[in-house]
Design an enzyme around this catalytic site. Structure first.
Site, PDB file in Angstrom:
ATOM      1  N   ASP A 204       0.832  -1.200   0.000  1.00  0.00           N
ATOM      2  CA  ASP A 204       0.000   0.000   0.000  1.00  0.00           C
ATOM      3  C   ASP A 204       0.877   1.264   0.000  1.00  0.00           C
ATOM      4  OD1 ASP A 204      -2.832   0.993   0.438  1.00  0.00           O
ATOM      5  OD2 ASP A 204      -1.881   1.913   2.180  1.00  0.00           O
ATOM      6  N   GLU A 254      14.467 -15.371   0.152  1.00  0.00           N
ATOM      7  CA  GLU A 254      14.847 -16.488   1.036  1.00  0.00           C
ATOM      8  C   GLU A 254      13.825 -17.614   0.929  1.00  0.00           C
ATOM      9  OE1 GLU A 254      15.247 -15.143   5.078  1.00  0.00           O
ATOM     10  OE2 GLU A 254      16.585 -13.523   4.459  1.00  0.00           O
TER      11      GLU A 254
END
Ligand code: NOJ
Length: 546
Positions: A204, A254
């Protein structure tokens, strides 16, 4: 292990993503507000529609000062929407159905009920607690004359001549992104949801996070005149915001597959690739089609520009016609060009009246155009039903802070957030169980006409068209290239790899049907049965002979 090349790592590049505004999608427990169990129950609808992923707007604990974009706790579920167990069940069910999940992250601000903001208020001026937000002293009034989104000043007084910054409603204090606690807490949030199986994040107001209020600050007039140099603006689209996204990208990578992210960054077009770069968020919204009139030249230019921008970023473009912040596109397209949408809403949708049939015809043509483009299509709940804006909601039911902040002079965004009709009858048209509490925003009496149930039985319905278009797209899309073809004025045609062509007639008169086998039509029978010419305001997909 990083999963940047693992199987499925690129699923988002050509996906069809369906935005769920959770309080208005499906209400399983009958309290009048949509919930996570409702979403889980309605997964078959998403499967029948054929979308690849769901983007879930905020479902976190919130007092709803801004429809959930005022977050009390980023690592929990609002009790009216469900529990973390409901969330886990929803993720499991979505994944079992082959759907991905993107959640909304709101990193520019928290809510004013967030424990850290409450601690900041309690601890008083000069305290370490206040350092996590943007507090300033102003003996002669607010530190600047900046205007907040939704209206009113960006500074709220807290006593003793102290003020805090809020770019949106006063209930949404801005974080101080120079503070390590703020950075660490957001990384914890991202891991929290990624560890629960979330496949991506919608960020956002990605252009607002970092701030530098140390220098001489521009006035509102200077900001509006855009005299502030790009990249070093005190709060907007600063170059240093990308340090945050580079660290997030490391975190996303990751995971296997890496988590995707899409930026909501309202910035000048040429600054957009920074947000979409591979060492940053990876993808960025463009709202250019959403803002364009239904016009051949404009649509073509928007596509050309955005494909170039996406290429520059090493990303794919995004395409959007509607979301929870704008007047639904069948209504926009049914209004005369140049109509002021805020003024139209203030007239309860009467001045001028929208041409519903024309608006829907154009909306379907634009959708078929959009779904033929390379890149990621973001659909908003209810557009598959051709829902128009509910323009006549009375002031007394409005929830958008725009209404109160503008002192009742602008209605805001509730008209596109009215709960979905699932069945033709029943106390909430199947949104909740029959006899449950009324939907949290009143559904208009005409809702039943647009209900999923009514349209599922009609081969020429908007729902049938969306299902056919998305299924065809899945079959046809093999690459990311697009080549524009010569076409008459008011018509846009482009070829895609695999020998198929999308042609949109933006004019009101029929033109000759492109040669080949019709695969999809936005008007009438979605399979294009019986078409002898390309009607006005219609899109067809055609497989070229040979
Ligand atoms: C953009 C969101 O889409 C909108 O709904 C919200 O009001 C603002 N950001 C503030 O969070």
């Amino acid at each position: 292990m990083t999963g940047t090349t693992g199987p499925g790592a690129d699923w988002w590049r050509q996906a069809v993503v369906y935005q769920v505004y959770p309080r208005s999608f499906a209400d399983a427990n009958g309290d009048g507000t949509g919930d996570l169990a409702g979403i889980t129950r309605r997964i078959p609808h998403l499967v029948d529609l054929g979308v690849d992923a769901v983007w879930l707007s905020p479902f976190y604990p919130s007092a709803l000062a801004d429809g959930g974009y005022d977050v009390d706790d980023h690592r929990d579920v609002d009790p009216t929407i469900g529990t973390l167990a409901d969330f886990d069940a929803m993720v499991t069910a979505l994944h079992a159905a082959g759907l991905k999940l993107i959640v909304d992250i709101v990193p520019n601000h928290s809510s004013n009920r967030h424990p850290w903001f409450q601690a900041a208020l309690a601890a008083g001026p000069g305290s370490p607690e206040r350092e996590r937000y943007v507090f300033r002293h102003g003996a002669d009034g607010p530190p600047t004359d900046w205007r907040a989104s939704f209206g009113g000043p960006t500074w709220e007084p807290v006593g003793d001549d102290w003020w805090y910054l809020h770019m949106f409603a006063p209930e949404q204090p801005d974080w101080n992104w120079d503070h390590p606690d703020v950075r660490e807490d957001h990384e914890r949030t991202l891991r929290f949801w990624a560890d629960r199986g979330v496949d991506g994040f919608r960020i956002d107001v990605a252009h607002y996070l970092t701030k530098d209020l140390t220098g001489p600050l521009p006035t509102q007039a200077e900001i509006e005149a855009r005299t502030v140099p790009e990249g070093t603006h005190p709060f907007d689209d600063r170059d240093d915001v990308h340090e945050v996204y580079r660290s997030w990208r490391k975190l996303f990578d990751e995971y296997d597959p890496p988590r995707m992210a899409v930026a909501e960054a309202v910035v000048p077009t040429h600054r957009r690739p920074r947000y979409a770069s591979a060492d940053g968020l990876g993808q960025a919204f463009n709202f250019d089609l959403l803002e364009a009139d239904f016009d051949a030249g404009r649509f073509r230019t928007v596509v050309e520009q955005n494909l170039d921008l996406a290429r520059a970023a090493g990303s794919t473009s995004t395409w959007v016609l509607s979301n929870h912040d704008v007047v639904r596109h069948p209504s926009r397209y049914g209004l005369p060009t140049g109509t002021s949408l805020p003024a139209w809403l203030m007239s309860d949708g009467t001045d001028p009246a929208a041409d519903e049939e024309r608006g829907l015809r154009r909306a379907r043509a634009a959708t078929a155009f959009l779904l033929a483009l390379p890149g990621c299509a973001y659909l908003y709940q209810g557009e598959e039903l051709g829902l128009p804006e509910v323009a006549d909601l009375p002031g007394v039911v409005l929830q958008d802070p725009t209404w109160t902040r503008s002192l009742g002079t602008a209605k805001g965004r509730d008209g596109c957030r009215v709960p979905l009709p699932w069945s033709s009858s029943g106390s909430s048209f199947g949104f909740g169980p029959d006899g449950g509490r009324p939907a949290h925003l009143p559904q208009p009496p005409w809702s039943g006409r647009f209900a999923v149930e009514a349209q599922a039985a009609d081969a020429a319905s908007t729902l049938a068209f969306y299902r056919a278009a998305i299924a065809r797209r899945r079959e046809l899309v093999t690459g990311e290239e697009l080549e524009f073809l010569d076409s008459p004025d008011g018509v846009v045609a482009f070829a895609r790899p695999g020998g198929w062509v999308c042609t949109t007639n933006f004019t009101t008169s029929a033109v000759p049907l492109p040669e080949g086998e019709v695969l999809l039509s936005s008007s009438g029978d979605p399979a294009g049965g019986g078409l002898t010419e390309l009607p006005g305001e219609t899109t067809v997909w055609v497989r070229r002979a040979g």
